[in-house]
Design an enzyme around this catalytic site. Structure first.
Site, PDB file in Angstrom:
ATOM      1  CE1 TYR A   1      -4.220  -1.983   4.747  1.00  0.00           C
ATOM      2  CE2 TYR A   1      -3.573   0.279   4.259  1.00  0.00           C
ATOM      3  CZ  TYR A   1      -3.937  -0.989   3.833  1.00  0.00           C
ATOM      4  OH  TYR A   1      -4.005  -1.255   2.482  1.00  0.00           O
TER       5      TYR A   1
ATOM      6  CB  SER B   1      -0.902   0.008   1.245  1.00  0.00           C
ATOM      7  OG  SER B   1      -1.530   1.261   1.423  1.00  0.00           O
TER       8      SER B   1
END
Length: 339
Positions: free
Chosen positions: A156, A131
């Site tokens: 995350y 990501s």
């Protein structure tokens, strides 16, 4: 024809990718746990479309949680895959602030099960979703794969960086070709309901205000899903190889002496958040009511992907203008929800 395992096949990117792989003649095994992080009926509808697409034996789907060791071992013992596209994960920055254990379970334990399965079954290539969030406090733009990513601003993001490190260790120890893709703000039809475009569209059509963080002073490298999928497919077809120029004396994180690569995959054309909202208003024919709010914890003000490495590796060149991508999303949304 390749036989490809797609984890998270009921997800936004996973289902879109599976369609494209089937269309070019590949055989796809899809798995997903169909959890309730967002509306499971949307996930089930994506799977139903895949089954309609694949009236023959080229697509099989199994409801399976990557966190379950026994189930994952059984999956990989059954056959050898030419490639594994690992997209299953606990997504979302803000949810990680309130439910951190879900990220450790799915993104660390689950990824370990995928790595072990790919290793023992001698998969030809493991491609996994990282990501843009890994860049964290890095503010130098455009973001480059050789930039430091040691300062994540959400759990995350930390788990996604952990995935990159874990994959490198397996590439080094076991000769498993591993490629990580740092996705930049993917949007489009069949998207995730927790993402901005989906939330904005739903609220505007319902005459409800939208939350605009950092008072709208944000820029994102919005990337249309079909462009992303085209890049992913090209990466799947080119397994990671050692970098002959890599040096342990001056180590760079994007490549290695192992069969390991990390690439940004984005549009390389950041858009102001307010411009994005105005383009959506034009497609909907309706003005948004806005709650102007401060920056959210875990968020960053701007993203911009340097995609030169991916262009060189697989000739990746995004084609879709934001205005066109938003229009296609709105057309899908109105049809799917009958609004």
């Amino acid at each position: 024809m390749k036989r490809i395992l797609v984890t998270g096949a009921a997800g936004f990117i996973g289902s879109t990718l599976s369609h494209k792989l089937l269309a070019r003649g590949d055989s796809v095994v899809g798995i997903d746990n169909l959890n309730s992080y967002y509306d499971p009926t949307l996930k089930e509808a994506r799977v139903a479309r895949l089954r309609e697409h694949a009236a023959h034996a080229n697509f099989t789907f199994q409801k399976l949680d990557i966190c379950g060791q026994a189930g994952m071992e059984a999956l990989f013992k059954g056959e050898r895959f030419d490639a594994v596209m690992h997209l299953a994960a606990q997504a979302g920055v803000r949810y990680s602030l309130t439910n951190p254990r879900a990220y450790i379970d799915a993104n660390v334990t689950g990824f370990t099960n995928v790595l072990e399965g790919a290793r023992h079954s001698k998969a030809g290539h493991l491609v996994f979703a990282s990501s843009s969030s890994v860049y964290g406090l890095n503010t130098r733009l455009p973001l480059n794969e050789n930039d430091n990513v040691d300062h994540p601003v959400s759990l995350y993001a930390a788990t996604k960086k952990a995935n990159e490190l874990m994959a490198h260790s397996y590439a080094h120890l076991f000769g498993l070709p591993c490629t990580g893709l740092r996705f930049f703000t993917v949007y489009g039809p069949w998207g995730r309901p927790d993402m901005a475009l989906f939330l904005f569209t739903k609220a505007i059509l319902a005459d409800e205000p939208i939350n605009v963080f950092n008072h709208g002073k944000m820029r994102r490298d919005f990337t249309y899903v079909d462009d992303i999928v085209e890049g992913v497919m090209r990466v799947i077809d080119r397994p990671a190889t050692p970098d002959p120029d890599w040096s342990g004396a001056v180590p760079t994180p994007a490549t290695s002496k192992a069969q390991y690569r990390v690439f940004n995959i984005g549009n390389n054309s950041p858009v102001e958040l307010m411009s994005y909202i105005h383009a959506l208003e034009d497609c909907l024919g309706k003005k948004a009511k806005m709650n102007m709010l401060p920056m959210q914890p875990g968020d960053v003000a701007a993203t911009n992907a340097d995609v030169a490495r991916l262009q060189e590796w697989v000739d990746f060149r995004p084609q879709t203008k934001v205005e066109d991508g938003i229009r296609r999303f709105v057309e899908w949304y109105r049809q799917y929800y009958q609004v």
